[in-house]
Motif scaffolding. Structure first.
Motif, mmCIF file in Angstrom:
data_model
loop_
_atom_site.group_PDB
_atom_site.id
_atom_site.type_symbol
_atom_site.label_atom_id
_atom_site.label_comp_id
_atom_site.label_asym_id
_atom_site.label_seq_id
_atom_site.Cartn_x
_atom_site.Cartn_y
_atom_site.Cartn_z
ATOM 1 N N GLU A 37 32.080 36.392 41.268
ATOM 2 C CA GLU A 37 32.396 35.101 40.637
ATOM 3 C C GLU A 37 31.347 34.313 40.569
ATOM 4 N N ALA A 38 30.214 34.467 41.291
ATOM 5 C CA ALA A 38 29.022 33.444 41.270
ATOM 6 C C ALA A 38 27.669 34.351 41.661
ATOM 7 N N SER A 55 31.442 37.286 36.520
ATOM 8 C CA SER A 55 32.529 37.707 35.735
ATOM 9 C C SER A 55 32.420 39.356 35.502
ATOM 10 N N SER A 56 31.742 40.031 36.425
ATOM 11 C CA SER A 56 31.359 41.418 36.129
ATOM 12 C C SER A 56 32.317 42.094 37.256
ATOM 13 N N ASN A 112 35.688 39.216 29.700
ATOM 14 C CA ASN A 112 35.748 37.853 28.885
ATOM 15 C C ASN A 112 36.375 36.983 29.691
ATOM 16 N N TYR A 113 36.625 35.810 29.330
ATOM 17 C CA TYR A 113 37.096 34.636 30.016
ATOM 18 C C TYR A 113 38.778 34.997 30.143
ATOM 19 N N ARG A 114 39.510 35.616 29.240
ATOM 20 C CA ARG A 114 40.719 35.610 29.351
ATOM 21 C C ARG A 114 41.033 36.713 30.382
ATOM 22 N N GLU A 116 39.004 37.797 32.812
ATOM 23 C CA GLU A 116 38.927 37.306 34.330
ATOM 24 C C GLU A 116 40.347 36.381 34.666
ATOM 25 N N LYS A 117 40.449 35.593 33.714
ATOM 26 C CA LYS A 117 41.760 34.570 34.077
ATOM 27 C C LYS A 117 43.011 35.209 34.627
ATOM 28 N N ASN A 118 43.216 36.335 33.526
ATOM 29 C CA ASN A 118 44.565 37.157 33.961
ATOM 30 C C ASN A 118 44.483 37.800 35.518
ATOM 31 N N ILE A 119 43.448 38.446 35.578
ATOM 32 C CA ILE A 119 43.215 39.127 37.029
ATOM 33 C C ILE A 119 43.197 38.257 38.071
ATOM 34 N N LYS A 120 42.553 36.883 38.040
ATOM 35 C CA LYS A 120 42.757 35.972 38.956
ATOM 36 C C LYS A 120 44.022 35.487 39.070
ATOM 37 N N MET A 121 44.683 35.173 38.168
ATOM 38 C CA MET A 121 46.155 34.817 38.160
ATOM 39 C C MET A 121 47.131 35.833 38.952
ATOM 40 N N TYR A 122 46.810 37.019 38.614
ATOM 41 C CA TYR A 122 47.574 38.199 39.486
ATOM 42 C C TYR A 122 47.157 38.114 40.870
ATOM 43 N N ILE A 123 45.775 37.762 41.223
ATOM 44 C CA ILE A 123 45.538 37.935 42.487
ATOM 45 C C ILE A 123 46.052 36.471 43.106
ATOM 46 N N GLU A 124 46.096 35.361 42.715
ATOM 47 C CA GLU A 124 46.553 34.425 43.296
ATOM 48 C C GLU A 124 48.112 34.375 43.509
ATOM 49 N N LEU A 125 48.720 35.128 42.827
ATOM 50 C CA LEU A 125 50.187 35.263 42.836
ATOM 51 C C LEU A 125 50.406 36.355 44.152
#
Length: 309
Positions: A37-38, A55-56, A112-114, A116-125
């Motif tokens: 993430e950083a 983002s890798s 890419n942005y989308r 990473e966003k999708n993976i993080k969304m599932y992780i948070e859920l």
């Protein structure tokens, strides 16, 4: 896949990023993914150097040798440990795409942005669901059996969705975009055949004959290319399926042994206990394996027990 099979750990530079691999080479026992993430981190995976930046995503499989050689002070990421192999049969329901082979050959992916966003969304859920199941969010002290069943199913669906989302990030890698050598081709064909036939075909000779090779030469190629023998691949596939059916279905142990084409229920029980330390009935009733899963898997490999007898 349930939240018992998937673990999520958020890490920063003050912690060991992946396992204890900053001090020594580590042979990993579970499939896992690290999302940076950083900052950045340098990793040696099976003798190959990978440089991770923001983002890798890096995916590594059981029996891989891993070492963290360097990380920046601001390194931060998420480690996801789970059974990625369990979705391979699901992939074949969609197409003949062998996502796991692509990932093994190209374990590092820049998201890419989308993505990473999708993976993080599932992780948070999934994290939220785990908290709810553990009762840290709900005000009620005890969840009803109906709610537990619903959340178990939610967890399975979310886990599969997360793993499929990760696989789709690697679709840009096409194994046919370059000419594979003979040994790589043997491994690809074996994995493709294995996930279609492992329930019925437990013998190495079956897979070797498909490629007109002797069992000895075939086994040497598979071990050289993947770090695991064909017998270990077969046993691992059977064990994942057996655990899923024991925990997530109402099928009896006898029915499961028949579905997986074991000679009889008694043989299946001994085989399962040899790999996990407990019998299938104990596992079905919710008892955990006697040792940590990671250590248990490594010990089985080292002792040569992860094979069909």
């Amino acid at each position: 896949m349930t939240n018992e099979n998937i673990k999520i750990l958020r890490l920063d530079a003050y912690e060991k990023v992946i396992l204890d691999a900053e001090e020594k080479d580590v042979q990993v026992a579970r499939t896992a993914m690290f999302l940076c993430e950083a900052g950045s981190v340098d990793i040696m995976l099976d003798g190959v150097a990978y440089h991770m930046v923001q983002s890798s995503l890096l995916v590594y499989f059981p029996l891989s040798t891993l070492r963290v050689t360097h990380k920046t002070f601001d390194c931060k990421g998420i480690m996801i440990s789970g059974d990625l192999e369990t979705i391979q049969p699901l992939l074949y329901k969609i197409s003949d795409f062998n996502g796991l082979f692509l990932i093994r050959k190209n374990p590092l992916c820049q998201l890419n942005y989308r993505q990473e966003k999708n993976i993080k969304m599932y992780i948070e859920l999934i994290e939220d669901l785990i908290m709810r199941r553990n009762g840290t969010v709900d005000s009620q002290n005890e969840l009803t059996n109906q709610i537990k069943a619903i959340r178990n199913h939610q967890s399975e669906l979310l886990g599969n969705s997360l793993m499929l989302e990760i696989v789709t990030c690697y679709t840009k890698f096409d194994p046919h975009a370059r000419n594979m050598n003979r040994k790589e081709d043997v491994l690809l064909k074996f994995i493709s055949s294995l996930y279609k036939n492992y329930r019925e075909e437990h013998e190495v000779n079956y897979y070797a004959e498909q490629q007109c090779l002797t069992s000895r030469y075939f086994s040497a190629i598979i071990r050289d290319q993947s770090g695991k023998t064909p017998s270990q691949w077969i046993a691992a596939a059977l064990l994942v399926e057996a655990k899923q059916m024991l925990r997530q279905s109402s099928k009896s142990i006898k029915q499961i042994s028949e579905i997986l084409h074991f000679p009889n229920q008694s043989y299946f029980g001994k085989w399962f206990k040899n790999l996990t330390g407990i019998g299938p009935l104990e596992y079905k009733n919710g008892k955990d394996v006697q040792k940590k899963e990671d250590t248990d898997f490594n010990d089985l490999v080292k002792n040569g027990k992860l094979v069909m007898q």
